[in-house]
Design a protein around this motif. Structure first.
Motif, mmCIF file in Angstrom:
data_model
loop_
_atom_site.group_PDB
_atom_site.id
_atom_site.type_symbol
_atom_site.label_atom_id
_atom_site.label_comp_id
_atom_site.label_asym_id
_atom_site.label_seq_id
_atom_site.Cartn_x
_atom_site.Cartn_y
_atom_site.Cartn_z
ATOM 1 N N ARG A 178 0.852 -1.187 0.000
ATOM 2 C CA ARG A 178 0.000 0.000 0.000
ATOM 3 C C ARG A 178 0.887 1.236 0.000
ATOM 4 N NH1 ARG A 178 -2.090 3.036 3.891
ATOM 5 N NH2 ARG A 178 -1.184 1.790 5.557
ATOM 6 N N ARG A 179 0.557 2.209 -0.855
ATOM 7 C CA ARG A 179 1.232 3.512 -0.857
ATOM 8 C C ARG A 179 0.144 4.579 -0.941
ATOM 9 N NH1 ARG A 179 6.969 3.093 -1.473
ATOM 10 N NH2 ARG A 179 7.221 1.636 0.242
ATOM 11 N N GLY A 180 -0.133 5.232 0.219
ATOM 12 C CA GLY A 180 -1.245 6.183 0.236
ATOM 13 C C GLY A 180 -2.524 5.449 -0.107
ATOM 14 N N LYS A 181 -3.269 5.950 -1.088
ATOM 15 C CA LYS A 181 -4.526 5.315 -1.474
ATOM 16 C C LYS A 181 -4.313 4.212 -2.514
ATOM 17 C CE LYS A 181 -6.999 9.064 -2.692
ATOM 18 N NZ LYS A 181 -5.815 9.873 -2.904
ATOM 19 N N LEU A 185 3.036 -2.812 -6.902
ATOM 20 C CA LEU A 185 3.632 -4.143 -7.015
ATOM 21 C C LEU A 185 4.982 -4.185 -6.321
ATOM 22 C CD1 LEU A 185 3.253 -4.458 -10.908
ATOM 23 C CD2 LEU A 185 1.566 -5.136 -9.183
ATOM 24 N N TYR A 186 5.317 -5.326 -5.724
ATOM 25 C CA TYR A 186 6.727 -5.539 -5.354
ATOM 26 C C TYR A 186 7.166 -6.988 -5.526
ATOM 27 C CZ TYR A 186 5.634 -7.625 -0.760
ATOM 28 O OH TYR A 186 5.180 -8.438 0.244
ATOM 29 N N GLY A 187 6.249 -7.953 -5.616
ATOM 30 C CA GLY A 187 6.637 -9.367 -5.731
ATOM 31 C C GLY A 187 7.335 -9.660 -7.057
ATOM 32 N N ALA A 188 8.408 -10.466 -6.957
ATOM 33 C CA ALA A 188 9.231 -10.752 -8.141
ATOM 34 C C ALA A 188 8.483 -11.511 -9.223
ATOM 35 C CB ALA A 188 10.459 -11.550 -7.723
ATOM 36 N N ASP A 234 1.524 -3.157 4.510
ATOM 37 C CA ASP A 234 1.515 -1.705 4.725
ATOM 38 C C ASP A 234 2.862 -1.101 4.378
ATOM 39 O OD1 ASP A 234 -1.096 -1.521 5.578
ATOM 40 O OD2 ASP A 234 -0.571 -1.924 7.676
ATOM 41 N N SER A 235 3.929 -1.829 4.674
ATOM 42 C CA SER A 235 5.277 -1.302 4.449
ATOM 43 C C SER A 235 6.250 -2.471 4.568
ATOM 44 C CB SER A 235 5.634 -0.250 5.505
ATOM 45 O OG SER A 235 5.690 -0.865 6.786
ATOM 46 N N PHE A 236 7.445 -2.282 4.040
ATOM 47 C CA PHE A 236 8.480 -3.307 4.214
ATOM 48 C C PHE A 236 8.881 -3.404 5.685
ATOM 49 C CE2 PHE A 236 9.464 -2.159 -0.366
ATOM 50 C CZ PHE A 236 8.842 -3.274 -0.880
#
Ligand SMILES: [Fe+2]
Length: 281
Positions: A178-181, A185-188, A234-236
């Motif tokens: 999640r980034r703001g609203k 993506l982050y999964g490889a 929510d965050s790393f």
């Protein structure tokens, strides 16, 4: 990703690593990398978490051709103390965990053929390096990957690795953040796939649910198609803290008496970002 064989194949070291033999890649193989790189780096800005694009920059991954792991490792080592090592294919669980726990990321050296542009069964160098390595240049994510490897070493022999594999699957491979609203993506497995880097964010079919560690570890996954559910962190920092602060033994004990959840299940306690139509399935 791990496999079940016991002894390293001929030519591999006892830790299953092999020389990358960078100079053996053909012009066609380098061109395949460039094709995949151009397609994904045009697709991803705005969709992927910005730290991924920063990682590409830090590691100078826009340099044409398949990266030389020694050169890549020198940059990665300077950023977070990680290295990339070549392996001949899938490696046993404890070998895989031991590499991660020691800040070594194992990568396949082969690259897909033009016929495999959009789908291949075993991870190739594009999936492993383009998909996984940029975020390893980010200190918090780098620490999470080490913590995961250490958790794997502790879990070995307890008969619970299928639960732990789901944590890897729904974060490292197919995670959203999640980034703001917005969701990013982050999964490889997503960021290295042209189709899934659109589907995971835009398609109405899959569920997008808040990440919860024990819940994810109860949930089956699909290995041969787009996911039916994506889990959103929510965050790393949260992902790392959840992993470090969880006492896994009571979680494993509880999971042993619970029924696995199907890939498309939604629970009353889930935080639902998007309730999927499940039409794709
Ligand atoms: Fe992967």
């Amino acid at each position: 990703m791990p496999n079940d064989a016991r002894t390293p194949p001929l030519g591999a070291s006892s830790d299953w690593t092999v020389p990358q033999r960078w100079s053996d890649y053909t012009a066609q193989e380098h061109a395949m990398w460039d094709t995949l790189f151009a397609r994904q780096s045009a697709m991803l800005p705005g969709r992927v978490v910005p730290e991924f694009m920063e990682g590409l920059d830090i590691l100078r991954m826009s340099k044409p051709g398949i990266p030389d792991f020694e050169e890549l490792s020198a940059r990665l080592m300077a950023a977070t103390g990680w290295r990339v090592v070549a392996v001949p294919g899938l490696v046993p669980d404890e070998v895989f965990f031991d590499h991660l726990a020691n800040r070594r990321f194992v990568a396949g050296r082969f690259i897909r053929t033009p016929e495999q542009l959009d789908y291949l069964e075993e991870p190739d160098v594009f999936h492993d390096v383009f998909g996984h390595v940029p975020l390893l240049a980010q200190p918090v994510f780098a620490d999470y990957m080490q913590a995961y490897g250490e958790g794997g070493l502790r879990a070995a022999g307890k008969g619970v690795l299928h639960h732990l594999a789901r944590l890897y699957w729904y974060t490292v491979e197919f995670g959203l953040i999640r980034r703001g609203k917005d969701l990013k993506l982050y999964g490889a497995g997503i960021v290295s796939s042209y189709g899934e880097s659109q589907f995971a964010l835009d398609d109405p079919s899959p569920h997008r649910l808040g990440f919860n560690l024990p819940r994810v570890m109860r949930t089956n996954y699909k290995i041969d198609d787009f996911q039916q559910s994506y889990f959103v962190i929510d965050s790393f920092e949260q992902l790392l803290a959840d992993t470090l602060n969880t006492d896994f033994d009571p979680v494993y004990a509880a999971l042993s008496s619970e029924i696995d959840l199907s890939t498309d299940s939604v629970l009353a306690e889930d935080h639902v970002y998007h309730l999927g139509t499940t039409v794709y399935n």
